[in-house]
Motif scaffolding. Structure first.
Motif, mmCIF file in Angstrom:
data_model
loop_
_atom_site.group_PDB
_atom_site.id
_atom_site.type_symbol
_atom_site.label_atom_id
_atom_site.label_comp_id
_atom_site.label_asym_id
_atom_site.label_seq_id
_atom_site.Cartn_x
_atom_site.Cartn_y
_atom_site.Cartn_z
ATOM 1 N N LEU A 142 10.800 -1.631 11.824
ATOM 2 C CA LEU A 142 11.135 -2.561 12.394
ATOM 3 C C LEU A 142 11.212 -1.921 14.093
ATOM 4 C CD1 LEU A 142 13.965 -4.227 12.632
ATOM 5 C CD2 LEU A 142 15.655 -1.616 12.434
ATOM 6 N N GLY A 143 10.834 -0.527 14.256
ATOM 7 C CA GLY A 143 10.819 0.020 15.096
ATOM 8 C C GLY A 143 9.053 -0.663 15.915
ATOM 9 N N ALA A 144 8.137 -0.701 14.813
ATOM 10 C CA ALA A 144 7.046 -1.517 15.508
ATOM 11 C C ALA A 144 7.385 -3.185 15.765
ATOM 12 C CB ALA A 144 6.032 -1.076 14.542
ATOM 13 N N THR A 145 8.028 -3.611 15.383
ATOM 14 C CA THR A 145 7.771 -5.155 15.414
ATOM 15 C C THR A 145 8.636 -5.687 15.932
ATOM 16 O OG1 THR A 145 8.613 -5.611 13.287
ATOM 17 C CG2 THR A 145 6.189 -5.015 13.046
ATOM 18 N N VAL A 146 10.094 -5.356 15.860
ATOM 19 C CA VAL A 146 11.261 -6.192 16.454
ATOM 20 C C VAL A 146 12.018 -5.286 17.751
ATOM 21 C CG1 VAL A 146 13.582 -6.990 15.320
ATOM 22 C CG2 VAL A 146 11.683 -7.104 14.434
ATOM 23 N N CYS A 147 12.047 -3.847 16.573
ATOM 24 C CA CYS A 147 12.778 -3.302 18.232
ATOM 25 C C CYS A 147 11.941 -2.417 19.064
ATOM 26 C CB CYS A 147 13.747 -2.466 16.924
ATOM 27 S SG CYS A 147 15.363 -1.162 18.373
#
Length: 340
Positions: free
Chosen positions: A185-190
């Motif tokens: 999530l952190g790498a691709t969205v957030c």
């Protein structure tokens, strides 16, 4: 927050869109451990070819434990942060000798190994053994501080520890998948600068999205400016088509080979005394290079000088490419091909 619902939303999204990464295709703790060591401070796209090459050459923990340090440094060349492979090598040798070549599935035992800290410990123990231990990297810190509008300084260890402990209060039983989902999530969205909040699967749980404060998190005290250093680098060649090299003793680059490197105000006479060589007079530098480290910058003038002397430091030019070198020294070596 309803963490049960949050977990379900996050995992459903992860199972649907997760990237097909090579280390996600194995349950082997050794391979998962290796991937996590490589991924520290390094982007996924950079790690993939290194990981695949290492696994092809060292398919088992024993195969890498039995390899020489110099060969491993050569294989790692260009990936940077060389203490990672040195510590990993020491750790897998310990696993071979003390744990019958089986990666410990006990967190406390695993943390005793060289180079294994809370993040590596949490990642490997959760992904390989499904232990409910949080793996908190920069991606996870960013997700959590935005979710909860946490304005504490993420550069402080007490902040990281507190967030880790909080995550472990609501982790589901699918601990490995959960940790990977948070990182994904952190790498691709957030993402740091332009988060894709519109497509975020846990948008409805995010306090900073609700209050339009996403870009205020995470908070991190500004680091000091990088220190700048100015060096002359010498390609010292003798009549046998050999070049002078020696091993680094600096902790970060220990075991890597380098060309003689001195502050720009060091005289050629002083260098001759230090190396016990008689050198030709200097001409203009044949090139200039810049190399940026995490906390410093090197500016390098490259010189070619000649000597009729010989000693154990001289290496045939044909052998140099087989020796491990830092990226900074590789930038220097290319001038041999271009000028000689």
């Amino acid at each position: 927050m309803n963490y049960k619902s949050f977990n379900e939303s996050l995992l459903s999204w992860y199972y649907e869109v997760r990237r097909d990464l090579p280390w996600r295709q194995t349950n082997d703790p050794y391979k998962i451990w290796l991937s996590e060591v490589m991924l520290q401070q390094t982007q996924v796209k950079t790690v993939i070819p290194y990981y695949n090459r290492f696994i092809d050459k060292y398919p088992t923990l024993d195969s890498i434990a039995d390899e020489s340090s110099e060969n491993l440094l050569k294989e790692w060349e260009g990936l940077g942060y060389y203490n990672r492979i040195r510590n990993f090598h020491e750790a897998v040798k310990e696993v071979k000798s003390s744990y019958h070549s089986k990666v410990p599935d006990n967190l406390n035992e695993f943390l005793k190994l060289k180079g294994v800290g809370p993040y590596i410990g949490g990642a490997v123990q959760s992904i390989a053994f499904n232990h409910r231990v949080a793996a908190v990297d920069g991606n996870v810190l960013r997700v959590m501080t935005r979710l909860t509008e946490d304005d504490r300084d993420i550069s402080k260890q007490k902040t990281i520890t507190s967030i880790k402990e909080h995550i472990e209060t609501f982790m589901p039983i699918f601990a490995g998948d959960f940790n990977q989902a948070m990182m994904e999530l952190g790498a691709t969205v957030c993402t740091p600068r332009i988060p894709k909040c519109v497509t975020c699967p846990v948008q409805s749980y995010c306090e900073s999205f609700k209050n339009n404060t996403v870009n205020q998190y995470p908070f991190k005290k500004k680091s000091k400016a990088k220190k700048e250093y100015y060096y002359n680098i010498y390609l010292i060649l003798n009549d046998n088509n050999e070049v002078y090299l020696y091993k680094e003793t600096d902790d970060l680059l220990q075991g890597m080979y380098k060309f003689p490197k001195y502050d720009i105000d060091t005289s050629i006479e002083n260098i001759e005394d230090k190396l016990n060589l008689t050198l030709s007079s200097l001409t203009e530098p044949i090139g200039e290079e810049k190399h940026v480290f995490t906390h410093k910058v090197w500016y390098m003038n490259i010189y070619v000088v000649y000597t009729k002397d010989k000693n154990d430091h001289f290496v045939p030019l044909s052998n140099v490419r087989d020796l491990p070198m830092s990226v900074a020294m590789q930038k220097v070596y290319k001038y041999i091909d271009e000028t000689i």
